[in-house]
Structures are given as C-alpha cells and as structure tokens.
Design a protein around this motif. Structure first.
Motif, mmCIF file in Angstrom:
data_model
loop_
_atom_site.group_PDB
_atom_site.id
_atom_site.type_symbol
_atom_site.label_atom_id
_atom_site.label_comp_id
_atom_site.label_asym_id
_atom_site.label_seq_id
_atom_site.Cartn_x
_atom_site.Cartn_y
_atom_site.Cartn_z
ATOM 1 N N UNK A 177 77.837 25.654 23.495
ATOM 2 C CA UNK A 177 77.215 25.727 24.822
ATOM 3 C C UNK A 177 75.781 25.241 24.780
ATOM 4 N N UNK A 178 75.042 25.640 23.730
ATOM 5 C CA UNK A 178 73.650 25.208 23.601
ATOM 6 C C UNK A 178 73.543 23.696 23.401
ATOM 7 N N UNK A 179 74.436 23.136 22.612
ATOM 8 C CA UNK A 179 74.390 21.682 22.412
ATOM 9 C C UNK A 179 74.652 20.944 23.715
ATOM 10 N N UNK A 180 75.623 21.442 24.488
ATOM 11 C CA UNK A 180 75.886 20.810 25.791
ATOM 12 C C UNK A 180 74.689 20.976 26.721
ATOM 13 N N UNK A 181 74.088 22.183 26.686
ATOM 14 C CA UNK A 181 72.930 22.404 27.538
ATOM 15 C C UNK A 181 71.766 21.517 27.121
ATOM 16 N N UNK A 182 71.615 21.284 25.809
ATOM 17 C CA UNK A 182 70.546 20.391 25.356
ATOM 18 C C UNK A 182 70.746 18.976 25.852
ATOM 19 N N UNK A 183 72.016 18.518 25.822
ATOM 20 C CA UNK A 183 72.292 17.174 26.322
ATOM 21 C C UNK A 183 71.963 17.074 27.812
ATOM 22 N N UNK A 184 72.402 18.107 28.578
ATOM 23 C CA UNK A 184 72.092 18.089 30.007
ATOM 24 C C UNK A 184 70.601 18.187 30.254
ATOM 25 N N UNK A 185 69.912 18.970 29.423
ATOM 26 C CA UNK A 185 68.471 19.112 29.578
ATOM 27 C C UNK A 185 67.754 17.800 29.298
ATOM 28 N N UNK A 186 68.251 17.038 28.329
ATOM 29 C CA UNK A 186 67.629 15.741 28.039
ATOM 30 C C UNK A 186 67.748 14.810 29.242
ATOM 31 N N UNK A 187 68.936 14.814 29.883
ATOM 32 C CA UNK A 187 69.113 13.975 31.078
ATOM 33 C C UNK A 187 68.193 14.428 32.203
ATOM 34 N N UNK A 188 68.074 15.752 32.368
ATOM 35 C CA UNK A 188 67.182 16.259 33.415
ATOM 36 C C UNK A 188 65.732 15.912 33.107
ATOM 37 N N UNK B 247 73.559 26.370 6.988
ATOM 38 C CA UNK B 247 73.937 24.953 6.978
ATOM 39 C C UNK B 247 73.601 24.292 8.304
ATOM 40 N N UNK B 248 73.852 25.012 9.389
ATOM 41 C CA UNK B 248 73.561 24.447 10.704
ATOM 42 C C UNK B 248 72.055 24.356 10.929
ATOM 43 N N UNK B 249 71.315 25.351 10.468
ATOM 44 C CA UNK B 249 69.870 25.355 10.677
ATOM 45 C C UNK B 249 69.172 24.260 9.881
ATOM 46 N N UNK B 250 69.616 24.025 8.653
ATOM 47 C CA UNK B 250 68.962 23.012 7.807
ATOM 48 C C UNK B 250 69.460 21.602 8.071
ATOM 49 N N UNK B 251 70.456 21.475 8.928
ATOM 50 C CA UNK B 251 70.940 20.144 9.271
ATOM 51 C C UNK B 251 72.019 19.608 8.354
ATOM 52 N N UNK B 252 72.495 20.417 7.398
ATOM 53 C CA UNK B 252 73.564 19.937 6.525
ATOM 54 C C UNK B 252 74.863 19.735 7.301
ATOM 55 N N UNK B 253 75.017 20.508 8.388
ATOM 56 C CA UNK B 253 76.189 20.363 9.254
ATOM 57 C C UNK B 253 75.726 20.391 10.695
ATOM 58 N N UNK B 254 76.527 19.762 11.555
ATOM 59 C CA UNK B 254 76.200 19.727 12.995
ATOM 60 C C UNK B 254 77.066 20.678 13.794
ATOM 61 N N UNK C 172 81.976 33.809 18.213
ATOM 62 C CA UNK C 172 80.976 33.908 19.286
ATOM 63 C C UNK C 172 79.818 32.946 19.028
ATOM 64 N N UNK C 173 79.381 32.857 17.755
ATOM 65 C CA UNK C 173 78.277 31.948 17.426
ATOM 66 C C UNK C 173 78.703 30.499 17.641
ATOM 67 N N UNK C 174 79.923 30.157 17.223
ATOM 68 C CA UNK C 174 80.396 28.783 17.416
ATOM 69 C C UNK C 174 80.429 28.427 18.895
ATOM 70 N N UNK C 175 80.942 29.341 19.728
ATOM 71 C CA UNK C 175 80.979 29.078 21.167
ATOM 72 C C UNK C 175 79.574 28.948 21.735
ATOM 73 N N UNK C 176 78.669 29.828 21.283
ATOM 74 C CA UNK C 176 77.294 29.781 21.776
ATOM 75 C C UNK C 176 76.613 28.482 21.371
ATOM 76 N N UNK C 177 76.837 28.028 20.135
ATOM 77 C CA UNK C 177 76.207 26.783 19.677
ATOM 78 C C UNK C 177 76.744 25.593 20.464
#
Length: 632
Positions: free
Chosen positions: A384-395, A353-360, A377-382
């Motif tokens: 973290x990745x979403x936050x890192x993506x946001x920071x990466x976009x700003x950088x 669901x997360x991969x196909x975009x049905x859920x965020x 563990x996957x929820x925590x990792x995702x």
C-alpha cells in the motif's frame, strides 16, 4: 510526508575483541538485540524480586516465631527463678519467725548459753546465714553468732524497728559494720545481705526482743547458676536479678552489678520483647503466700543477632535457592523463547532486507501464528505504501506545475498591489494637503482680497490685515512642513494605536475650547498595521472638522471592541459633537474631507456613517472587522 532513517550500529563494538564464540553468547543474551533474551531477563528479574520478597517475608516470620519461642522460653526461666527466690525468702521468713517464737517461750535471760547454742544451730542449718543475733528492747545486741556485734546498738536499723510489726525482710544492701567483723571475701568486695527479723514473744504475747538473721548472697548465686545450666545450649544468654528501681543486683560479665536497666521499657504484662538489639524475657516478683515480695525482677536476655542467627541463615539459604532457580529459569527461557521466536526473527530479517535495499518486496514466514499474521500485515502495508508513493510522486509533479503557474499569478498581483499602494499613497498625500495647505492658502487668499479692497476703502486697516496675512502664511508654512514630516512618521506604526490616539486627543484639546473626551478599550492599546493607521487618519480628520466647523461644547471619541463571530472581532470608532451640525441634503461635492473619509473606509473594508442635522450635532461612526486581539 516525513522521512525517518534508522541508523544501524556497526557490528562488534566493545565486544569486538572477544573470541567469536563468546561474542555470539553475549549477543544471544543481550536483551537489546534479542527479544528472547529480554523475556529471559524479565523472568530473572521477576524471580529475583520474588526471592527478595520471600526472603524478607521468611526472615520476618522466622524472627517473629523465634522471638515468641525464645522470648517465652526466657520468660519461663525468669519466672521460675523469681518464684524460687520468693518461695525461699518466704520460707526463711517463716523459719526465722518460728525460731523467734521458740526463743521467746523459754524461761531465763535472752543472753544465756541456750540462746548462743540456738543461734549457732540456726546458722548451721542454713549455709547462707552470715550472722544471727538477738537484740533487746533497748536496741543493744545481747547475743550473736561468733560474738559479732554483741554490745553494739542497732536500734536505728530498719530491720529492728520493722520487727515490732511482725516478721520483716529487708531489701539487699551492704552492711559495712557487720562486714568488718566477718572474714573477707575472696574478691575483696563488700558483702551484700538480705536481712530478716522477727519479734521474740513470751507466752503472754509480750515482746521481749528481736531475732535478726542476715542472709548472704551465695544462695542467689547458686540459683542463677542453676538457671544458666538449663540454658547451656544458648551460651550468649545472661541471667540478671534487678532491684525494684532497675539496679542490677546480680549480673554477668556483659552487665555488671550496679548497672541500671530502664524497666519502663518493659511494661507490666509484657513477658518478652526486643529492645536495643537484645531479646529479653522478664518476670517480676509477685510474692508467695502472705509474703508480698521485695519487688525484684529477673531478666534472661541474649543479643538478637545471636538469637536470630538460625532464622537469618535459613532466610539466606532460601534466597540463594530462589536466586539460583531464577538464573536457571533465565537460561532455559532464553533457549526456549529463542526457538519459539525464530519465525519472528525471520520477520525482522525480511524487514532489514527491505530497509537496506537488498530486496524491494517483503517476504515473511508462511505460518498461521502471530509471526505469520504480522508478516502478511507488513507485506500488505508495504504494498500500500509503495502504491501511495507512486501516486504521491504523480501528485507532486502536478503540484510543481501548479506552483509555477501560481507564482506567475502572484507576481502579477504583486505588481498590481504596488500600483494600488502608490494610488493610495497619492490619495493620502492629497488629503493631507487638503487638510493643511489648502485650508491655509484659502485663508491667505481671503486676506489678500480684503487687503486689495482696503487700499481704497480704509487704508488705516492695512497694517493689521497685512499682519494677519503674514500669520496665515506662517501657519500655512508650518502645516506644509507638518504634512511633509507626517509623510516620514507614522504615529501608529511607531508608538501603537493607543498612545497615538491619546497624543492626538491631547494635541487637539490644546487647539479648542470644547471639552474633548476619550473613551478607549484597552484591548486596542498596542494595535499596529494598515487598518489602525487608516483609522487614525480618519479620526484625525473627524476631530479636525468638529473643532473647525462644529463650534461644539463637547467632543467625544469612543473606541470599542465587540464580538465579530468566527474567531474575529469588530472594532467600533465614533466621533460625536454637540455642535451646529449641517444639512446632508445640500450638495457636498466640494467637501473633500467627507470624500476622503469614504475613500479611506473603502481602503480597509470598513463601514462609514455620517449622521448630522442643523443644530443637532454630528456623529461620524466607523466599524471594521479585525482578527481577535490578545485579551480582547
């Protein structure tokens, strides 16, 4: 950041035409789609492997047990039969010896009526006796059952000569002479006999003649039939009587008489073995009492495929049972594992669901087992990745702005570098003009001044000086053309640093009487670029100065490479001469050659030193740091 996209195969595929129920079953059993099926198939494979191992082990153990059991059974029957044969032969030998003694102690002629009656009684007592006779000391048969062979000479027969040494038994053979006088056999085959003989002694122990008895083969046949009767539960077995050389004396339909069996494959002490697909038990004659035996052997054997049929069937049955058990275990493990791994399937669905975009956001099962821990563990990792993506976009936005600014700065520096390159090229052209055209024009000017003086002082020298002035002008023109061609041609860039230096040294050697020595490190052979080109011009200038001004006997050019530290190397260049030298304390402002050397050294960041003194020669040394050379 690396983006990875997983392509999902379209549903259906090659099973799309199957009924939905069967398709669901196939998907449930597909180890590529369900972990439970993978576990089940793994158990099945392990079970099959165990079935193979157990089946092979069982078959081997069963074969070995049957080989020992049946082989020992056959060896026992063979031993019993050969012992019986030895006992019978020994008894018949003693009986013949006793009969010879009874005949010998009688008075009268050996060919009397009593002798005929004794021979007939002897033949009637044993059915296997084909013929009995008495032979005199001349080797002539004087009496025989049915009158057979009477009057014939048998003095050359082994059983006749052997009887003089005591009771004798001869090995089986065909007696053609005797066979002609006896009734024919039913199969038309010649008879085979075992011949026994004993000396006929009188009361004083003197030999009067020889008693000979020939035994037919019927008693051996009856013994063989008796052995086969005890093996009636093994119809594939055969009983063979072998001579001392392995010839089959009495065989079967599978192994007829006169066949040959290699007894070397059955060493003494071996009771049974499997050779050439046959399980055999063998026993060799050991004689009886004082009878040593005839060296015969008895072999009882059977095809191994028939002998081991029971073991093979048992192994196949065991393998089949284990394989069926493995299949049932596979189906059961698929069902049980599917129930156990249901929560893990929920984790996979949430990830899809997360991969196909049905859920965020990732929502896994709430449990304390491994599936719940993986989901958290996957929820925590995702997250973290979403936050890192946001920071990466700003950088990335900040980097885009810096890149635009740096691009403008690079354009400015590029313009300045082009301007600096133009200045360097102008300096190089000026040095080349100084080294060639300026020197030539200076010489031409000196010749012109001399000519002006000679017009009034010594007109006779004018033609020679005018010729020298013309030569100076020609030389200047050649130098000018050379300078123009060098503007278009770079020896280092086109040929490499090493070939360019060797060509330069050879050209300069042709222009001077001094001995020019080139000592060059092979690591610099293929160097190209601005630094080698600049060093080449500096070496060219230093050699030109040494040839023109030093008046030296030896000029040495050295090029070496040393360790510069931090993954770099240092290139050393030195031009030495033993010429006149010069005083460096004197003002050298008008010496453009030395000035040009310093300018060129500054262009490549090299260190330049010029050491000279009057009468001490000159050393021009350059050192510059370069990247590590291949093989250097």
């Amino acid at each position: 950041m690396t983006n990875v996209t997983f392509a999902r195969k379209p549903a259906g595929g090659r099973h799309s035409r199957l009924p939905p129920a069967l398709r669901r079953v196939l998907r449930a059993l597909d180890p590529r789609l369900r972990l439970a099926a993978a576990v089940g198939w793994s158990i099945a494979l392990v079970s099959l492997a165990m079935a193979l191992l157990v089946g092979f082990w069982t078959m081997r153990e069963a074969r070995e047990a049957l080989e020992r059991e049946i082989g020992q059974l056959y060896a026992t029957h063979a031993q019993r039969l050969i012992d019986t044969i030895d006992t019978n032969l020994a008894g018949r030998r003693e009986w013949v010896a006793a009969s010879a003694t009874l005949i010998g102690v009688r008075d009268g002629d050996l060919a009397g009526p009593d002798t005929e009656r004794t021979l007939n009684d002897l033949k009637g007592a044993l059915n296997e006796i084909e013929w009995a006779g008495i032979i005199d000391l001349n080797g002539i048969v004087v009496a025989g059952t049915g009158g057979v062979l009477v009057g014939h000479s048998v003095g050359a027969r082994p059983w006749y000569t052997g009887a003089f040494l005591g009771p004798y038994i001869g090995d089986v053979h065909s007696e053609l002479l005797l066979d002609r006088f006896l009734p024919p056999t039913r199969d038309g085959e010649p008879r085979r006999f075992v011949e026994l003989s004993a000396p006929i002694l009188d009361r004083a122990g003197t030999i009067r003649g020889v008693l000979a008895v020939t035994l037919g083969w019927s008693w051996i046949e009856s013994l063989q039939r008796g052995t086969l009767a005890t093996l009636k539960d093994r119809p594939g077995a055969e009983v063979l009587l072998l001579g001392i050389d392995g010839t089959v004396l009495f065989g079967s339909h599978q192994t007829p008489r006169r066949s040959h069996i290699d007894l070397s494959a059955y060493p003494f002490g071996t009771s049974h073995s499997v050779e050439r697909g046959l399980l055999s038990g063998i026993a060799r004659s050991s004689g009886f009492a004082d009878f040593p035996g005839l060296g015969w052997s008895v072999m009882v054997r059977e095809p191994a495929a028939i002998a081991f049929r029971t073991a093979d069937r048992a192994s196949i049955s065991i393998f089949t049972v284990i394989a069926l058990g493995g299949l049932l275990a596979t189906l059961a493990s698929v069902l049980v594992t599917g129930r156990i791994m249901g929560r893990l399937s929920a984790v996979a669905e949430a990830a899809d669901d997360l991969r196909t975009g049905r859920k965020t956001t990732f929502t896994g099962p709430v449990s304390r087992d491994e599936a719940g821990r993986i989901g958290r563990s996957i929820a925590s990792l995702i997250a973290t990745l979403q936050q890192a993506n946001a920071e990466l976009s700003a950088v990335n936005e900040e980097l885009d702005a810096r890149v635009e600014e740096r691009t403008r700065e690079i354009e400015r520096l590029s313009n300045e570098a082009r301007a600096a390159a133009l200045v360097r090229e102008r300096l190089r052209i000026s040095r080349d003009l100084h080294d060639t055209v300026a020197h030539t024009l200076l010489g031409l000017l000196t010749q012109i001044r001399l000519i002006r003086r000679l017009v009034d002082a010594d007109p006779s020298r004018l033609p020679d000086e005018i010729r020298r002035a013309d030569e100076a002008a020609q030389e200047g023109l050649a130098h000018a053309r050379s300078a123009v061609s060098q503007l278009r041609y770079s020896p280092v860039r086109d040929d490499g640093f090493g070939p360019a230096l060797r060509r330069l040294a050879a050209m300069q050697q042709d222009r001077t009487a001094a001995r020019l020595i080139l000592d060059m490190d092979g690591a610099v052979e293929s160097m190209t670029g601005q630094t080698p080109e600049t060093l080449y011009r500096m070496i060219e200038e230093a050699l030109r100065n040494a040839i023109r001004h030093a008046n030296a006997e030896t000029i040495q050019l050295t090029v070496a490479v040393g360790d510069g530290g931090e993954g770099k190397q240092t290139l050393y260049v030195a031009v030495r001469d033993d010429g006149a030298g010069f005083d460096r304390a004197v003002d050298q402002a008008n010496h453009f050659g030395l000035l040009g050397l310093h300018e060129q050294a500054e262009l490549i960041g090299a260190a330049l030193s010029v050491n000279s003194a009057p009468g001490q020669g000159t050393v021009v040394a350059v050192s510059v740091t370069i990247p590590s050379l291949p093989g250097g």
